[in-house]
Design an enzyme around this catalytic site. Structure first.
Site, short mmCIF file in Angstrom:
data_model
loop_
_atom_site.label_atom_id
_atom_site.label_comp_id
_atom_site.label_asym_id
_atom_site.label_seq_id
_atom_site.Cartn_x
_atom_site.Cartn_y
_atom_site.Cartn_z
N LEU A 71 49.05 23.38 40.74
CA LEU A 71 49.88 23.66 39.57
C LEU A 71 51.26 24.16 39.97
O LEU A 71 52.25 23.86 39.32
CB LEU A 71 49.19 24.68 38.66
N SER A 206 45.46 32.88 33.36
CA SER A 206 44.46 31.86 33.08
C SER A 206 43.87 32.15 31.72
O SER A 206 43.91 33.29 31.23
CB SER A 206 43.35 31.88 34.14
N TYR A 221 37.42 36.98 39.42
CA TYR A 221 38.56 36.13 39.05
C TYR A 221 38.98 36.41 37.61
O TYR A 221 40.17 36.59 37.33
CB TYR A 221 38.19 34.66 39.22
N LYS A 225 42.64 37.91 36.48
CA LYS A 225 43.59 37.23 35.60
C LYS A 225 43.88 38.07 34.35
O LYS A 225 45.00 38.02 33.82
CB LYS A 225 43.06 35.85 35.22
N THR A 256 43.69 19.31 38.65
CA THR A 256 44.44 19.27 39.90
C THR A 256 43.67 18.42 40.91
O THR A 256 42.51 18.06 40.69
CB THR A 256 44.64 20.68 40.47
#
Length: 317
Positions: A71, A206, A221, A225, A256
């Protein structure tokens, strides 16, 4: 109006169109076709000559961490396509960042009046989890360009372990990159932007900052975020009167190259993610281009401390 008069008004007959009144006739087919051709020609001219200049990145110096691939690389491409000619691609390995810079210049010049000499795109090696490394990267940018206007903190990693099985060293590494790296990047950006009158910082979080992803376990994670999202709001308030804007971009599931490789071996996971997304598909990296240019350009000049989610509606349900 009394209840009786109101009732009478409701029951009153509507005015009728006289029988002799001319009726609108459908446009002849040849006129419809002519209008379509005219509309297409006008749209082509408008695309070339008319656009909101606040969205332009021309004349701005931009820096993107994690810009060699994924990204982050798409953000770099969006800036170049929006007129940016001075760009620093920051990534862990300098040779990969440099190769990415060359590829972007070659792509930008294809089918264009621009020449490679018109661009100054550099690759810089940097470990964003190290404050010293981030400081050195910004020093190189300032030595090269003399200013920095738009900074995107995009470097980040994700891993999937159940909470009971998550190794501590992996948790620490994730937080060092995703949280501390974002903070070091934003702080050095602001230190250089404030003396020049301001700038725009975008922290990439995110949709996981707002929801709990399923079926994969990724508690550190998600929490990281969420920290990045609130970090953007907190820094925005702290630097608002200094001319530095800080906003947050939160992507959903994006296709991606890395994600495509993973899903190629797990079609069921791909179907699950798509079924949970109201739009019924995963995002393409270029679906983020408009949002990142908006946040990094003057088009969002009265916007700070905000989050833009680009997730196909995932967080709505």
């Amino acid at each position: 109006m009394s209840a009786r008069l109101f009732a009478r008004a409701l029951l009153a007959p509507r005015a009728l169109v006289p029988a002799h009144a001319p009726r609108a006739l459908p446009a002849p087919r040849f006129l419809v076709g002519a209008h379509a051709r005219w509309s297409s020609q006008v749209a082509h001219k408008a695309r070339k000559e008319k656009f909101l200049h606040d969205f332009s990145m021309a004349g701005k110096v931009a820096l993107v961490t994690g810009g060699a691939r994924g990204l982050g690389n798409e953000f770099c491409r969006a800036f170049i396509r929006s007129g940016c000619t001075s760009l620093a691609i920051v990534d862990l390995k300098e040779d990969e960042a440099t190769e990415s810079a060359k590829a972007l210049i070659a792509e930008a010049c294809t089918g264009s009046d621009m020449d490679p000499a018109d661009y100054s795109v550099i690759g810089i090696g940097c470990d964003v989890s190290s404050e010293l490394s981030v400081q050195q990267a910004f020093r190189r940018v300032m030595d090269t360009y003399g200013r920095v206007d738009s900074v995107v903190a995009s470097a980040g990693i994700v891993e999937n372990y159940a909470a009971f099985d998550y190794p501590f060293d992996r948790i620490k590494r994730l937080y060092d990159i995703n949280v501390h790296g974002a903070f070091f990047t934003a702080r050095e950006a602001a230190r250089n932007m404030i003396p020049q009158g301001g700038g725009a910082i975008v922290l990439v979080a995110s949709m996981s900052a707002n929801i709990v992803n399923i079926p994969q376990p990724q508690t550190p994670y998600n929490a990281a975020k969420a920290a990045v999202k609130h970090m953007a709001a907190s820094l925005a308030v702290e630097w608002a009167k200094k001319g530095v804007r800080v906003n947050c971009l939160s992507p959903g599931y994006m296709l991606t190259k890395l994600t495509k490789t993973i899903l190629a071996h797990d079609e069921e996971l791909k179907r699950t993610w798509e079924s949970l997304t109201p739009m019924g598909r995963m995002g393409e990296p270029e679906d983020l281009s408009g949002a990142i240019v908006f946040l990094a350009s003057d088009a969002s000049r009265f916007m700070t401390g905000s989050e833009i989610r680009v997730d196909g509606g995932y967080c709505c349900v």
